[in-house]
Design a protein around this motif. Structure first.
Motif, PDB file in Angstrom:
ATOM      1  N   LEU A 226      16.882  41.612   8.268  1.00 43.69           N
ATOM      2  CA  LEU A 226      18.008  40.739   7.978  1.00 43.69           C
ATOM      3  C   LEU A 226      17.972  39.465   8.826  1.00 43.69           C
ATOM      4  O   LEU A 226      18.294  38.374   8.344  1.00 43.69           O
ATOM      5  CB  LEU A 226      19.322  41.497   8.217  1.00 43.69           C
ATOM      6  N   SER A 227      17.599  39.612  10.089  1.00 46.34           N
ATOM      7  CA  SER A 227      17.515  38.419  10.928  1.00 46.34           C
ATOM      8  C   SER A 227      16.423  37.480  10.440  1.00 46.34           C
ATOM      9  O   SER A 227      16.571  36.244  10.519  1.00 46.34           O
ATOM     10  CB  SER A 227      17.248  38.841  12.375  1.00 46.34           C
ATOM     11  N   ARG A 232      15.700  31.922   7.596  1.00 44.67           N
ATOM     12  CA  ARG A 232      14.877  31.151   6.671  1.00 44.67           C
ATOM     13  C   ARG A 232      15.347  29.710   6.584  1.00 44.67           C
ATOM     14  O   ARG A 232      16.527  29.424   6.767  1.00 44.67           O
ATOM     15  CB  ARG A 232      14.890  31.793   5.279  1.00 44.67           C
ATOM     16  N   LYS A 233      14.419  28.868   6.304  1.00 46.68           N
ATOM     17  CA  LYS A 233      14.722  27.448   6.210  1.00 46.68           C
ATOM     18  C   LYS A 233      14.137  26.891   4.917  1.00 46.68           C
ATOM     19  O   LYS A 233      12.980  27.180   4.581  1.00 46.68           O
ATOM     20  CB  LYS A 233      14.140  26.705   7.413  1.00 46.68           C
TER      21      LYS A 233
END
Length: 238
Positions: A226-227, A232-233
């Motif tokens: 999840l982290s 994400r970018k």
């Protein structure tokens, strides 16, 4: 009938000549090989100090042998390392004992398996586990640990020899030399006699809880996933 007898006699005489020629050629080949390289000696297990390299019985070495006769000396130099005086707020530095055994006639993979097993164990637990291993390498590694324990008490001012744990244990190849193995008829093969160097380091104090990084459980893997998604970018975005 006469032709058959003559043919059998010729075959037997020819067979005897071939066998005699093959034996003479084999003896000539071995004599040329051994006389060309006249080095003589025998590799045996080293003494407990790990530096002696004895020669008891004579044998001839081939030119293709890659055995390194000089034992490694850099590992034992760590025992002579002197640290500067520690500061007042600096914790006490634990004692470290470096020991080795050179030119051990054993397989690299089998000894590496045992070294990986004892890493991170206390010396008592390592000796206990190696006692129940029905392998020759386990006996060699156990003897090396016991020798390092004696060195810790005599040379490194360690009060209790049981207050040690195996910080490092690894093995490196020490080369090989070639021999001849006789096969059926007039054939022969090459056999490699392989040797290894064995190194260990003992450190004073209790062993760590996890020497190797423990595997993540399901909840930790979920949080890690999840982290990674939240971090994400989007490329070329604001």
């Amino acid at each position: 009938m006469l032709k058959t007898c003559i043919r059998a006699a010729l075959c037997n005489s020819f067979k005897d000549q071939v066998q005699g020629l093959s034996k003479s050629m084999e003896g000539l080949l071995l004599s040329q090989l051994f006389l060309k390289f006249p080095f003589q000696g025998n590799l045996t297990k080293t003494q407990p100090n790990g530096n002696d390299f004895h020669q008891q019985r004579d044998f001839h070495m081939s030119a293709n042998s890659s055995i390194k006769f000089q034992p490694p000396s850099n590992w034992l130099k760590y025992n002579e390392l002197v640290f500067p005086p520690k500061e007042d707020d600096e914790p006490c530095r634990p004692a470290e004992i470096f020991h080795q055994r050179a030119h051990v006639k054993y397989q690299f993979d089998k000894m590496n398996y045992l070294c990986r097993m004892v890493r991170g164990m206390s010396v008592d637990e390592a000796r206990k586990q190696l006692t129940f291993r029905n392998r020759a390498g386990a006996t060699i590694l156990k003897e090396l640990i016991e020798e390092a324990q004696d060195m810790a008490v005599k040379d490194h001012n360690v009060e209790f020899k049981s207050n040690l744990w195996v910080a490092e244990a690894f093995v490196t190849p020490a080369g090989f030399f070639k021999g001849i193995r006789k096969h059926a008829k007039t054939y022969s093969g090459i056999v490699h006699y392989r040797f290894i160097h064995l190194f260990i380091k003992l450190r004073e104090g209790p062993p760590p809880e996890h020497y190797y990084t423990p595997e993540l459980n399901g909840y930790e893997l979920k949080e890690q996933y999840l982290s990674r998604l939240r971090n994400r970018k989007i490329v070329n975005s604001l």
